[in-house]
Write an enzyme that holds these catalytic residues in place. Structure first.
Site, short mmCIF file in Angstrom:
data_model
loop_
_atom_site.label_atom_id
_atom_site.label_comp_id
_atom_site.label_asym_id
_atom_site.label_seq_id
_atom_site.Cartn_x
_atom_site.Cartn_y
_atom_site.Cartn_z
N LYS A 109 0.82 -1.22 0.00
CA LYS A 109 0.00 0.00 0.00
C LYS A 109 0.84 1.26 0.00
O LYS A 109 0.43 2.30 -0.55
CB LYS A 109 -0.96 0.02 1.19
CG LYS A 109 -0.30 -0.17 2.54
CD LYS A 109 -0.39 -1.61 2.97
CE LYS A 109 0.22 -1.87 4.32
NZ LYS A 109 0.03 -3.26 4.74
N GLU A 133 -5.22 -6.37 -4.45
CA GLU A 133 -6.29 -6.65 -3.49
C GLU A 133 -5.76 -6.74 -2.05
O GLU A 133 -6.40 -6.30 -1.10
CB GLU A 133 -6.99 -7.96 -3.87
CG GLU A 133 -8.19 -8.29 -3.02
CD GLU A 133 -9.28 -7.21 -3.08
OE1 GLU A 133 -9.88 -7.04 -4.13
OE2 GLU A 133 -9.50 -6.54 -2.05
N VAL A 136 -5.11 -3.47 0.73
CA VAL A 136 -6.10 -2.76 1.55
C VAL A 136 -6.97 -3.77 2.28
O VAL A 136 -7.63 -4.60 1.65
CB VAL A 136 -6.99 -1.85 0.68
CG1 VAL A 136 -8.03 -1.15 1.53
CG2 VAL A 136 -6.14 -0.83 -0.07
N GLY A 191 3.80 -9.96 18.81
CA GLY A 191 3.98 -9.90 17.34
C GLY A 191 2.83 -9.23 16.61
O GLY A 191 2.77 -9.25 15.38
N GLU A 194 4.78 -3.94 15.26
CA GLU A 194 6.19 -3.95 14.88
C GLU A 194 7.04 -3.36 16.00
O GLU A 194 6.54 -2.60 16.83
CB GLU A 194 6.38 -3.06 13.63
CG GLU A 194 5.54 -3.42 12.44
CD GLU A 194 6.08 -4.61 11.68
OE1 GLU A 194 7.30 -4.87 11.77
OE2 GLU A 194 5.30 -5.30 11.02
N LYS A 209 -3.69 3.09 2.96
CA LYS A 209 -4.80 2.27 2.45
C LYS A 209 -5.98 3.16 2.05
O LYS A 209 -6.63 2.91 1.03
CB LYS A 209 -5.22 1.27 3.52
CG LYS A 209 -4.13 0.25 3.83
CD LYS A 209 -4.47 -0.53 5.08
CE LYS A 209 -3.39 -1.50 5.45
NZ LYS A 209 -3.55 -2.04 6.81
N1 LIG Z 1 2.02 -8.86 6.96
C1 LIG Z 1 0.77 -8.60 6.62
O1 LIG Z 1 -0.16 -9.11 7.23
C2 LIG Z 1 0.47 -7.71 5.44
C3 LIG Z 1 -0.88 -7.42 5.13
C4 LIG Z 1 -1.17 -6.66 4.00
C5 LIG Z 1 -0.14 -6.16 3.24
N2 LIG Z 1 1.16 -6.42 3.59
C6 LIG Z 1 2.21 -5.87 2.73
O2 LIG Z 1 2.89 -6.97 2.12
C7 LIG Z 1 4.25 -6.63 1.91
C8 LIG Z 1 5.13 -7.69 2.60
O3 LIG Z 1 4.84 -7.70 3.98
P1 LIG Z 1 5.33 -8.89 4.93
O4 LIG Z 1 4.61 -8.70 6.22
O5 LIG Z 1 5.21 -10.19 4.25
O6 LIG Z 1 6.85 -8.51 5.16
P2 LIG Z 1 8.01 -9.43 5.75
O7 LIG Z 1 7.45 -10.57 6.51
O8 LIG Z 1 8.95 -8.51 6.42
O9 LIG Z 1 8.69 -10.02 4.42
C9 LIG Z 1 9.44 -9.25 3.55
C10 LIG Z 1 10.14 -10.15 2.59
O10 LIG Z 1 10.87 -9.35 1.66
C11 LIG Z 1 12.19 -9.88 1.54
N3 LIG Z 1 13.08 -8.77 1.19
C12 LIG Z 1 13.46 -7.72 1.91
N4 LIG Z 1 14.32 -6.95 1.22
C13 LIG Z 1 14.47 -7.56 0.03
C14 LIG Z 1 15.25 -7.29 -1.11
N5 LIG Z 1 16.03 -6.20 -1.16
N6 LIG Z 1 15.18 -8.14 -2.16
C15 LIG Z 1 14.39 -9.24 -2.11
N7 LIG Z 1 13.64 -9.55 -1.05
C16 LIG Z 1 13.69 -8.73 0.00
C17 LIG Z 1 12.50 -10.49 2.89
O11 LIG Z 1 13.54 -11.44 2.74
P3 LIG Z 1 14.04 -12.41 3.94
O12 LIG Z 1 12.85 -13.27 4.28
O13 LIG Z 1 15.15 -13.21 3.35
O14 LIG Z 1 14.43 -11.50 5.05
C18 LIG Z 1 11.16 -11.10 3.24
O15 LIG Z 1 11.03 -12.38 2.68
C19 LIG Z 1 4.41 -5.21 2.47
O16 LIG Z 1 4.23 -4.29 1.42
C20 LIG Z 1 3.28 -5.09 3.46
O17 LIG Z 1 2.86 -3.76 3.68
C21 LIG Z 1 1.48 -7.18 4.66
#
Ligand SMILES: NC(=O)c1ccc[n+]([C@@H]2O[C@H](COP(=O)([O-])OP(=O)(O)OC[C@H]3O[C@@H](n4cnc5c(N)ncnc54)[C@H](OP(=O)(O)O)[C@@H]3O)[C@@H](O)[C@H]2O)c1
Length: 432
Positions: A109, A133, A136, A191, A194, A209
């Site tokens: 987002k 999708e 948000v 958890g 953050e 969002k």
């Molecule tokens: N978490 C949620 O519930 C949620 C909900 C809606 C939207 N989102 C969105 O989804 C996205 C991901 O969120 P997340 O919670 O899944 O984050 P996350 O758990 O921190 O995962 C981020 C991933 O990106 C990888 N990464 C970081 N820097 C990188 C780079 N330079 N090149 C390649 N890979 C890289 C990390 O690698 P490593 O694993 O090797 O460290 C990790 O696998 C964000 O935009 C977030 O706003 C998340």
């Protein structure tokens, strides 16, 4: 019988969301093939740490250390960006994917709030899909709901609980009576928040969002800068108790509304009736309410974060792409999105809750009432419990409908009174 070509998927980011997508695709392969007539096949991935176990066998999948290189892999049809961040590698990789003729799915987002209009323009002029999708309200199909399901309506308003961390904290404060800092520390340990919680608790995540939802709801360019943003750091256990007594819940809401002046976009704590759908949405749940001129109000409630719900949303976008379903990114072709004319919060018309800490002495209430009268703000209910002459006591009131500018002037004048010991705490009441 001819067999349709597989949809070849490259995923950058294998954390919470990326890991969830890998698991969903691995476990529901047959179902998805039934639904799309194609195999949804992960052919390449990227993350920082190649050695980490992602819970799924990736031995036959190409690994990229550089997400932007994965984005242009000739053996992928869709680039799925699940890294995060408004700029940096996520933006570079998405731009590279579009330039290389790949469809893009993202949960990001922040990226869309800052660069949504430009990215949509680039994707659409290349005949590609940019789908989001999961960006948000996580697992809630809010984007499809608004863009497809309500496409026949003029949307008058969309509002909702867009950040589960804040809703969890506010719910815990109410049910346990504890204060903000205490509950936040617990949420971090569990958890749910953050280590650096500022994006969540200062309202920035919800504002990202909301900016995206606004574009879909009103056919306007994404305009994050014009979102008025306040977070929940100042909400106290005292306010939560008073809200309860007055028949309200405190929620951090994102609200986008069409007014005579333009489009109002704001994120801030609100008091909402306890028995409203938003008032009844507790804990980590999100809720999105859309108000269309023909349909009236539609309410969607569900999990706004976490591996399963976000994977569900990402895969829904992949299914659309596999089926060849094409929709303009924000519901209106990118070059036709109107510039957003902001309606400033100073024009808000509504009711207000105010709490002061004052020295309990004669004449204080009369001074407050006189200031409100001077600004033409009329009190609706007034609460002052107990007497403690010479000591600090809370004084609470709600107002009748008034405008924000008058309310702010009244609060500035009241805050300057000698007997008022802390800055006044104001929470907007939304009766919906
Ligand atoms: N978490 C949620 O519930 C949620 C909900 C809606 C939207 N989102 C969105 O989804 C996205 C991901 O969120 P997340 O919670 O899944 O984050 P996350 O758990 O921190 O995962 C981020 C991933 O990106 C990888 N990464 C970081 N820097 C990188 C780079 N330079 N090149 C390649 N890979 C890289 C990390 O690698 P490593 O694993 O090797 O460290 C990790 O696998 C964000 O935009 C977030 O706003 C998340």
């Amino acid at each position: 019988m001819s067999v349709a070509k597989p949809l070849r998927i490259g995923i950058a980011g294998l954390g919470t969301v990326g890991g969830g997508v890998l698991k969903l695709l691995a476990s529901h392969g047959e179902l998805l093939t039934q639904r799309t007539g194609r195999t949804l096949q992960v052919t390449a991935v990227s993350a920082r740490d190649a050695s980490r176990d992602r819970g799924v066998d990736l031995s036959s999948v190409r690994w990229y250390q550089d997400a932007a290189a994965l984005a242009v892999d000739p053996e992928i049809d869709v680039f799925v960006e699940l890294i995060g961040g408004s700029d940096g590698i996520a933006k570079r990789a998405v731009e590279a994917a579009i330039a290389a003729g790949k469809h893009v799915v993202t949960a990001n987002k922040a990226l869309l709030a800052h660069h949504g209009a430009a990215l949509a323009g680039a994707a659409e002029s290349a005949g590609l899909t940019l789908a989001f999708e999961a960006a948000v309200a996580g697992g809630i199909p809010a984007i499809k709901g608004l863009r497809e399901g309500l496409a026949g309506n003029n949307i008058r308003e969309v509002h909702g609980i867009l950040n589960g961390t804040c809703n969890y904290i506010l719910t815990e404060m109410r049910t346990t009576g504890r204060d903000f800092a205490d509950v936040l520390a617990d949420a971090q340990r569990l958890g749910y928040a953050e280590a650096d919680p500022s994006f969540d608790i200062d309202g920035v995540d919800a504002a990202h969002k909301l900016a995206v939802l606004t574009a879909v709801a009103f056919g306007t360019q994404v305009d994050f800068k014009s979102v008025h943003v306040e977070g929940i750091r100042h909400i106290s256990a005292l306010d939560i108790n008073y809200a309860q007594e007055l028949g309200y819940r405190i929620r951090l809401l994102g609200i986008a509304r069409r007014t005579e002046a333009g489009i109002e976009q704001r994120v801030h704590p609100c008091m909402v009736p306890t028995n409203s759908p938003i008032g009844a949405t507790d804990g980590v749940f999100n809720a999105v309410v859309a108000d269309g001129d023909f349909v009236d109000k539609v309410v969607l409630v569900g999990r706004g974060a976490g591996a399963g719900p976000t994977a569900s949303a990402v895969v829904a976008d992949l299914v659309d792409i596999a089926r060849g379903r094409v929709t303009p990114t924000f519901g209106v072709p990118a070059e036709k999105l109107a510039p957003l004319v902001p309606s400033p919060i100073s024009r808000r018309q509504g009711r207000y809750y105010v709490r002061l800490m004052v020295v309990d002495r004669p004449g204080v209430i009369a001074d407050i009432a006189a200031t409100l009268r001077d600004q033409h703000v009329s009190m609706e209910a007034f609460l002052q419990r107990g007497r403690s002459p010479g000591e600090a006591v809370p004084v609470v009131w709600t107002t009748h409908e008034t405008d924000e500018a008058a309310m702010q002037s009244a609060l500035a004048a009241i805050g300057a009174l000698d007997a008022v010991l802390e800055p006044p705490r104001m929470i907007r009441i939304e009766d919906f």
